[in-house]
Scaffold this motif. Structure first.
Motif, PDB file in Angstrom:
ATOM      1  N   TYR A 228       0.844  -1.462   0.292  1.00  0.00           N
ATOM      2  CA  TYR A 228      -0.247  -0.038  -0.116  1.00  0.00           C
ATOM      3  C   TYR A 228       0.732   1.321  -0.035  1.00  0.00           C
ATOM      4  O   TYR A 228       2.341   1.084   0.558  1.00  0.00           O
ATOM      5  CB  TYR A 228      -0.908   0.135   1.184  1.00  0.00           C
ATOM      6  CG  TYR A 228      -0.258  -0.199   3.089  1.00  0.00           C
ATOM      7  CD1 TYR A 228       0.408   1.204   2.878  1.00  0.00           C
ATOM      8  CD2 TYR A 228      -0.161  -0.841   3.363  1.00  0.00           C
ATOM      9  CE1 TYR A 228       0.627   1.396   4.131  1.00  0.00           C
ATOM     10  CE2 TYR A 228       0.377  -1.430   4.351  1.00  0.00           C
ATOM     11  CZ  TYR A 228       0.251   0.101   4.820  1.00  0.00           C
ATOM     12  OH  TYR A 228       1.341  -0.220   5.696  1.00  0.00           O
ATOM     13  N   VAL A 229       0.076   2.689  -0.504  1.00  0.00           N
ATOM     14  CA  VAL A 229       0.878   3.853  -0.862  1.00  0.00           C
ATOM     15  C   VAL A 229       0.333   4.959   0.154  1.00  0.00           C
ATOM     16  O   VAL A 229      -1.191   4.543  -0.792  1.00  0.00           O
ATOM     17  CB  VAL A 229       1.738   3.888  -2.000  1.00  0.00           C
ATOM     18  CG1 VAL A 229       2.484   5.208  -1.992  1.00  0.00           C
ATOM     19  CG2 VAL A 229       2.362   2.941  -2.608  1.00  0.00           C
ATOM     20  N   VAL A 230       0.245   5.565   1.075  1.00  0.00           N
ATOM     21  CA  VAL A 230      -0.867   6.213   1.217  1.00  0.00           C
ATOM     22  C   VAL A 230       0.153   7.945   1.168  1.00  0.00           C
ATOM     23  O   VAL A 230       1.288   7.670   1.598  1.00  0.00           O
ATOM     24  CB  VAL A 230      -1.301   6.557   2.849  1.00  0.00           C
ATOM     25  CG1 VAL A 230      -2.143   7.464   2.567  1.00  0.00           C
ATOM     26  CG2 VAL A 230      -2.226   4.843   2.977  1.00  0.00           C
ATOM     27  N   SER A 231      -0.754   8.957   0.140  1.00  0.00           N
ATOM     28  CA  SER A 231       0.559   9.395  -0.341  1.00  0.00           C
ATOM     29  C   SER A 231      -0.335  11.361  -0.048  1.00  0.00           C
ATOM     30  O   SER A 231      -1.742  11.133  -0.287  1.00  0.00           O
ATOM     31  CB  SER A 231       1.258  10.460  -1.182  1.00  0.00           C
ATOM     32  OG  SER A 231       0.171  10.091  -2.175  1.00  0.00           O
ATOM     33  N   TRP A 232       0.071  12.328  -0.387  1.00  0.00           N
ATOM     34  CA  TRP A 232      -0.874  13.280   0.325  1.00  0.00           C
ATOM     35  C   TRP A 232      -0.191  15.046   0.380  1.00  0.00           C
ATOM     36  O   TRP A 232       1.394  14.783  -0.078  1.00  0.00           O
ATOM     37  CB  TRP A 232      -0.790  13.889   1.936  1.00  0.00           C
ATOM     38  CG  TRP A 232      -0.462  13.679   2.824  1.00  0.00           C
ATOM     39  CD1 TRP A 232       0.955  15.557   2.992  1.00  0.00           C
ATOM     40  CD2 TRP A 232       0.682  12.428   3.307  1.00  0.00           C
ATOM     41  NE1 TRP A 232       1.639  14.194   4.159  1.00  0.00           N
ATOM     42  CE2 TRP A 232       1.661  13.371   4.022  1.00  0.00           C
ATOM     43  CE3 TRP A 232       0.265  11.618   3.617  1.00  0.00           C
ATOM     44  CZ2 TRP A 232       2.648  12.399   5.535  1.00  0.00           C
ATOM     45  CZ3 TRP A 232       1.085  11.056   4.063  1.00  0.00           C
ATOM     46  CH2 TRP A 232       2.286  11.030   5.318  1.00  0.00           C
ATOM     47  N   GLU A 233      -0.202  15.650  -0.273  1.00  0.00           N
ATOM     48  CA  GLU A 233       0.460  17.371  -0.374  1.00  0.00           C
ATOM     49  C   GLU A 233      -0.390  17.901  -0.757  1.00  0.00           C
ATOM     50  O   GLU A 233      -1.613  18.049  -0.372  1.00  0.00           O
ATOM     51  CB  GLU A 233      -0.331  17.351  -2.687  1.00  0.00           C
ATOM     52  CG  GLU A 233       1.098  17.864  -2.641  1.00  0.00           C
ATOM     53  CD  GLU A 233       0.881  17.931  -3.924  1.00  0.00           C
ATOM     54  OE1 GLU A 233       1.899  18.386  -4.660  1.00  0.00           O
ATOM     55  OE2 GLU A 233       0.772  16.807  -4.636  1.00  0.00           O
ATOM     56  N   TYR A 234       0.220  19.128   0.037  1.00  0.00           N
ATOM     57  CA  TYR A 234      -0.416  20.492   1.041  1.00  0.00           C
ATOM     58  C   TYR A 234      -0.758  21.387   0.023  1.00  0.00           C
ATOM     59  O   TYR A 234       0.268  21.875  -0.913  1.00  0.00           O
ATOM     60  CB  TYR A 234       0.384  21.329   2.256  1.00  0.00           C
ATOM     61  CG  TYR A 234       1.012  20.457   3.079  1.00  0.00           C
ATOM     62  CD1 TYR A 234      -0.306  20.282   4.290  1.00  0.00           C
ATOM     63  CD2 TYR A 234       1.417  19.279   3.265  1.00  0.00           C
ATOM     64  CE1 TYR A 234      -0.532  19.264   5.240  1.00  0.00           C
ATOM     65  CE2 TYR A 234       1.864  18.477   4.615  1.00  0.00           C
ATOM     66  CZ  TYR A 234       0.655  18.306   5.346  1.00  0.00           C
ATOM     67  OH  TYR A 234       0.996  17.943   6.661  1.00  0.00           O
TER      68      TYR A 234
ATOM     69  N   ILE B 224      -4.751   7.271  -1.917  1.00  0.00           N
ATOM     70  CA  ILE B 224      -4.049   5.547  -1.214  1.00  0.00           C
ATOM     71  C   ILE B 224      -4.467   4.847  -2.958  1.00  0.00           C
ATOM     72  O   ILE B 224      -5.293   4.410  -3.241  1.00  0.00           O
ATOM     73  CB  ILE B 224      -5.840   5.532  -0.209  1.00  0.00           C
ATOM     74  CG1 ILE B 224      -5.629   6.390   1.085  1.00  0.00           C
ATOM     75  CG2 ILE B 224      -5.775   4.846   0.329  1.00  0.00           C
ATOM     76  CD1 ILE B 224      -7.155   6.069   2.111  1.00  0.00           C
ATOM     77  N   GLU B 225      -3.635   4.258  -2.673  1.00  0.00           N
ATOM     78  CA  GLU B 225      -3.316   2.689  -3.226  1.00  0.00           C
ATOM     79  C   GLU B 225      -2.830   1.252  -2.527  1.00  0.00           C
ATOM     80  O   GLU B 225      -1.967   2.021  -1.666  1.00  0.00           O
ATOM     81  CB  GLU B 225      -2.233   3.137  -4.268  1.00  0.00           C
ATOM     82  CG  GLU B 225      -2.323   4.046  -4.981  1.00  0.00           C
ATOM     83  CD  GLU B 225      -0.825   4.260  -6.507  1.00  0.00           C
ATOM     84  OE1 GLU B 225      -0.582   3.507  -6.854  1.00  0.00           O
ATOM     85  OE2 GLU B 225      -0.342   5.407  -6.210  1.00  0.00           O
ATOM     86  N   ARG B 226      -3.543   0.345  -3.151  1.00  0.00           N
ATOM     87  CA  ARG B 226      -3.712  -0.627  -2.301  1.00  0.00           C
ATOM     88  C   ARG B 226      -3.485  -1.852  -3.005  1.00  0.00           C
ATOM     89  O   ARG B 226      -4.429  -2.053  -3.868  1.00  0.00           O
ATOM     90  CB  ARG B 226      -4.577  -1.180  -1.260  1.00  0.00           C
ATOM     91  CG  ARG B 226      -4.918  -2.777  -1.214  1.00  0.00           C
ATOM     92  CD  ARG B 226      -4.347  -2.555   0.850  1.00  0.00           C
ATOM     93  NE  ARG B 226      -4.921  -4.074   1.173  1.00  0.00           N
ATOM     94  CZ  ARG B 226      -4.018  -4.855   1.064  1.00  0.00           C
ATOM     95  NH1 ARG B 226      -4.014  -5.470  -0.161  1.00  0.00           N
ATOM     96  NH2 ARG B 226      -4.234  -5.895   1.642  1.00  0.00           N
ATOM     97  N   LYS B 227      -2.933  -2.361  -2.896  1.00  0.00           N
ATOM     98  CA  LYS B 227      -2.117  -3.908  -4.028  1.00  0.00           C
ATOM     99  C   LYS B 227      -3.386  -5.215  -3.760  1.00  0.00           C
ATOM    100  O   LYS B 227      -4.167  -5.139  -2.787  1.00  0.00           O
ATOM    101  CB  LYS B 227      -0.895  -4.685  -3.532  1.00  0.00           C
ATOM    102  CG  LYS B 227      -0.406  -5.683  -4.969  1.00  0.00           C
ATOM    103  CD  LYS B 227       1.054  -6.599  -4.485  1.00  0.00           C
ATOM    104  CE  LYS B 227       1.897  -6.799  -5.747  1.00  0.00           C
ATOM    105  NZ  LYS B 227       2.828  -7.143  -5.175  1.00  0.00           N
ATOM    106  N   VAL B 228      -3.803  -5.567  -4.784  1.00  0.00           N
ATOM    107  CA  VAL B 228      -4.837  -6.032  -5.431  1.00  0.00           C
ATOM    108  C   VAL B 228      -5.000  -7.798  -5.536  1.00  0.00           C
ATOM    109  O   VAL B 228      -3.404  -7.746  -7.085  1.00  0.00           O
ATOM    110  CB  VAL B 228      -6.391  -5.987  -5.545  1.00  0.00           C
ATOM    111  CG1 VAL B 228      -7.507  -6.784  -5.634  1.00  0.00           C
ATOM    112  CG2 VAL B 228      -6.620  -4.586  -4.399  1.00  0.00           C
TER     113      VAL B 228
END
Length: 71
Positions: free
Chosen positions: A23-29, A38-42
């Motif tokens: 998974y990858v959770v990323s954010w930008e102000y 939010i990305e999750r491997k399925v």
């Protein structure tokens, strides 16, 4: 799946081994908000879900969350 801007222009919370990410959770102000991704491997069949929660304190007594379920 890992964004090249992680740690540069975007903050990131990840679970990766090399380029293989669970998974990858990323954010930008931005000026008036924060842009989240939010990305999750399925893999395999069945239902999968991913969620993120926000709280004003560390106890998460009053919190909001978003969840996505796919099958």
């Amino acid at each position: 799946m890992m964004d090249a801007s992680c740690g540069d222009t975007r903050g990131c919370f990840v679970s990766c081994e090399g380029t293989d990410c669970q998974y990858v959770v990323s954010w930008e102000y931005k000026l008036e908000y924060v842009d989240f991704s939010i990305e999750r491997k399925v893999e395999g069949g069945g239902q999968k879900w991913v969620a993120i929660a926000f709280s004003n304190d560390v106890k998460m007594v009053h919190f909001s969350f978003l969840i996505h379920i796919s099958s």
